[in-house]
Design a protein around this motif. Structure first.
Motif, PDB file in Angstrom:
ATOM      1  N   ASP A 115       0.855  -1.180   0.000  1.00 62.39           N
ATOM      2  CA  ASP A 115       0.000   0.000   0.000  1.00 62.39           C
ATOM      3  C   ASP A 115       0.897   1.237   0.000  1.00 62.39           C
ATOM      4  O   ASP A 115       1.694   1.448   0.903  1.00 62.39           O
ATOM      5  N   ARG A 116       0.789   2.086  -0.979  1.00 65.51           N
ATOM      6  CA  ARG A 116       1.700   3.214  -1.150  1.00 65.51           C
ATOM      7  C   ARG A 116       1.405   4.384  -0.211  1.00 65.51           C
ATOM      8  O   ARG A 116       2.089   5.394  -0.235  1.00 65.51           O
ATOM      9  N   ALA A 117       0.413   4.232   0.654  1.00 65.74           N
ATOM     10  CA  ALA A 117       0.009   5.361   1.494  1.00 65.74           C
ATOM     11  C   ALA A 117       0.910   5.547   2.712  1.00 65.74           C
ATOM     12  O   ALA A 117       0.874   6.602   3.339  1.00 65.74           O
ATOM     13  N   TYR A 118       1.714   4.552   3.039  1.00 67.85           N
ATOM     14  CA  TYR A 118       2.400   4.576   4.330  1.00 67.85           C
ATOM     15  C   TYR A 118       3.909   4.688   4.179  1.00 67.85           C
ATOM     16  O   TYR A 118       4.599   3.702   3.921  1.00 67.85           O
ATOM     17  N   TRP A 119       4.414   5.901   4.359  1.00 64.93           N
ATOM     18  CA  TRP A 119       5.850   6.147   4.375  1.00 64.93           C
ATOM     19  C   TRP A 119       6.271   6.451   5.810  1.00 64.93           C
ATOM     20  O   TRP A 119       5.677   7.301   6.477  1.00 64.93           O
ATOM     21  N   PHE A 120       7.300   5.743   6.277  1.00 64.60           N
ATOM     22  CA  PHE A 120       7.761   5.890   7.649  1.00 64.60           C
ATOM     23  C   PHE A 120       9.243   6.235   7.689  1.00 64.60           C
ATOM     24  O   PHE A 120      10.038   5.715   6.905  1.00 64.60           O
ATOM     25  N   THR A 121       9.613   7.115   8.635  1.00 65.03           N
ATOM     26  CA  THR A 121      11.025   7.412   8.848  1.00 65.03           C
ATOM     27  C   THR A 121      11.670   6.248   9.609  1.00 65.03           C
ATOM     28  O   THR A 121      10.973   5.412  10.202  1.00 65.03           O
ATOM     29  N   VAL A 122      12.995   6.210   9.621  1.00 65.24           N
ATOM     30  CA  VAL A 122      13.682   5.099  10.273  1.00 65.24           C
ATOM     31  C   VAL A 122      13.541   5.121  11.793  1.00 65.24           C
ATOM     32  O   VAL A 122      13.873   4.139  12.456  1.00 65.24           O
TER      33      VAL A 122
END
Length: 315
Positions: free
Chosen positions: A249-256
């Motif tokens: 799902d391309r909606a979820y970008w998370f930082t490290v």
């Protein structure tokens, strides 16, 4: 009462003497090299035992990024320290000795030939079983055996004391990290082009993380510092930065560090990004001309920036 008082004084003296030794050799504090390494006088340097096993090549690289080497029994003193560290172990640990380039011609990370090392072979070793054993490991009894480099084993990293080790304001002895008081972070540019995963491992090993951009100011700062830096690959436009999308799902970008990208303080994408070309772009990159973020294949090669936060940010 007098006898008990004398015994107490002796105990106090012993404790103070031990503390004095610990302070002298950096054992009571964090030492001068890294806070996760322990100074060992017998080894004339710092040692870290990695309990999380890895293949030999990964272990070597982990030690390298930590500023050390995969430890080898290159002399009597180091061999004795390694044997002592193995006394409580249940399985073998890698040494830094290998013959990957020429079967049977073993050499340490430092370039020392096995013939110069005071080792004791385990019974029946070396046997190069099925012509697959190119790395050396130390067994719990202190003897040495050849083993497959691809196996996963624990290992020790070692940093010899040279007298030039000093922990800087960045909290590291790596002098390539430089502090910017406006962001409250130290930064290091890596011109070597690696995958996103390798960049993440490198920064973590150095005591930081793959840079997380928290403001427009910080994005501009990275552009000013690194836009014209020479790099060691053909892709000149981007650097790896610390966020990814681990889901289909391309909606979820998370930082490290676990934040949603939009909650980190900066989430400006370049025009028409993210576009997930060929369905393979799951890791974050930054255009070096400061036009914003770009999604990028995690296994493609880019330079990268590591960050060590020091104090509260002003921007």
């Amino acid at each position: 009462m007098i006898a008990n008082f004398s015994i107490s004084c002796v105990h106090i003296f012993i404790v103070l003497y031990i503390l004095a030794i610990e302070v002298k050799y950096g054992l009571a504090g964090h030492g001068e090299f890294r806070r996760d390494y322990t100074y060992t006088p017998e080894a004339k340097g710092w040692i870290k035992f990695h309990r999380v096993p890895a293949p030999w090549l990964e272990a070597r690289l982990k030690c390298y990024y930590e500023g050390a080497v995969l430890m080898s029994p290159v002399n009597e003193q180091l061999y004795a320290v390694m044997r002592n560290l193995m006394l409580s172990r249940a399985d073998a640990s890698f040494t830094g000795v290998q013959s990957l380039t020429s079967t049977g011609d073993y050499i340490s990370i430092e370039g020392i030939n096995l013939l110069q090392m005071p080792i004791q072979w385990a019974k029946g070793e070396p046997d190069n079983l099925n012509d697959t054993e190119r790395c050396l490991a130390i067994l719990p009894d202190g003897s040495i055996s050849d083993t497959k480099c691809e196996q996963v084993r624990t290992y020790m990293c070692y940093k010899e004391k040279t007298g030039d080790e000093t922990i800087t304001e960045c909290g590291t002895s790596d002098k390539e990290y430089t502090l910017d008081n406006r962001t409250g972070s130290c930064y290091k540019f890596h011109p070597d082009c690696v995958t996103w995963w390798r960049a993440h491992m490198a920064c973590s090993s150095e005591g930081g993380y793959l840079v997380i951009i928290n403001s427009e100011f910080e994005a501009k700062l990275l552009n000013e510092r690194y836009a014209t830096k020479k790099i060691k690959c053909h892709e000149l436009r981007f650097i790896h930065v610390g966020f990814l999308n681990p889901y289909s799902d391309r909606a979820y970008w998370f930082t490290v560090d676990g934040k949603r990208l939009e909650d980190a303080g900066y989430d400006r994408w370049a025009q028409n990004e993210p576009n997930n070309v060929a369905g393979t772009e799951n890791c974050g990159s930054l255009l070096r001309n400061n036009e914003g973020f770009n999604d990028w294949p995690c296994n493609d090669y880019l330079p990268f920036v590591c960050e060590i936060p020091i104090h509260n940010r002003k921007n």
